[in-house]
Scaffold this motif. Structure first.
Motif: not given
Length: 176
Positions: A39, A77, A85, A81-82, A9
C-alpha cells in the motif's frame, strides 16, 4: 487463512503492527498485517503500538476471545481504510503527521463532535514532543473515542446526555 483475508482487504495491506510487539491479535492476523507492504502511502508509521492494538481489541473483539476473527478483521480493515483517507486528507502539509490544527478537522470528519477543551486534551495526550500526531496515535485516538462514545451510550439509558457512575463503573471505563 491468508487467502480468506485477501478478498476482504482488496489492496495489499501496509504493515500496521510492529513485529517486535506481541499482541492479542491472532498470529494469522498479525502476520498478515505485518507481511503486506504494497500500500503506497506518505503516512509515517512503524506500525501500531501495543496500546493501539489493545484499544482495537477492546473495541472489535465481539466474542471475548482476545483475537479478531474474520468478521472482526473485516471491520478493522474498513476502519483503517476510512481513517487513513481522513488522515491523508487532513495532513495538509504532507508531512506524514498531523498538527493539532489538522487533527481538529480530521477528528470532526471522522464523526466526532468535540469541544475545544476535549481537543486540547487529545492533543496533549496523543502528540509527540514536536506537537505532531502520527498515524498510530491518530488511529489509537479515534478507536478510543469510538469506544468511549459506545460506553457512554450504554450508560445513557434515558438519552439525556448525562450519566451516573459508581466508582467501580468509572474505574472500568477509564482503565479499559
Amino acid at each position: 487463512m491468508k487467502l480468506l483475508y485477501q478478498p476482504i482487504c482488496g489492496k495489499p495491506i501496509m504493515r500496521f503492527l510492529k513485529k517486535s510487539e506481541p499482541t492479542r491479535l491472532g498470529s494469522t492476523e498479525q502476520d498478515l498485517l505485518n507481511s503486506q507492504r504494497g500500500l503506497e502511502t506518505d503516512v509515517k508509521t512503524d506500525g501500531f503500538s501495543m496500546e493501539t492494538c489493545r484499544h482495537i481489541i477492546s473495541l472489535l473483539d465481539r466474542d471475548g476471545s482476545g483475537k479478531l476473527g474474520l468478521v472482526e478483521f473485516h471491520i478493522l480493515w474498513i476502519k483503517i481504510q476510512k481513517y487513513l483517507e481522513v488522515f491523508k486528507k487532513h495532513d495538509t502539509n504532507n508531512s506524514g503527521t498531523m498538527s493539532s490544527y489538522e487533527m481538529r478537522a480530521a477528528v470532526k470528519e471522522a464523526g466526532f463532535q468535540l469541544n475545544n477543551d476535549v481537543l486540547q486534551v487529545i492533543t496533549s495526550r496523543y502528540a509527540n514532543q514536536q506537537h505532531a500526531i502520527d498515524f498510530d496515535s491518530f488511529i489509537g485516538c479515534l478507536i478510543r473515542l469510538e469506544m468511549l462514545f459506545k460506553m457512554f451510550d450504554v450508560f445513557n439509558k434515558k438519552n439525556t446526555g448525562k450519566i451516573d457512575l459508581d466508582i467501580r463503573q468509572w474505574l472500568c471505563l477509564t482503565l479499559f
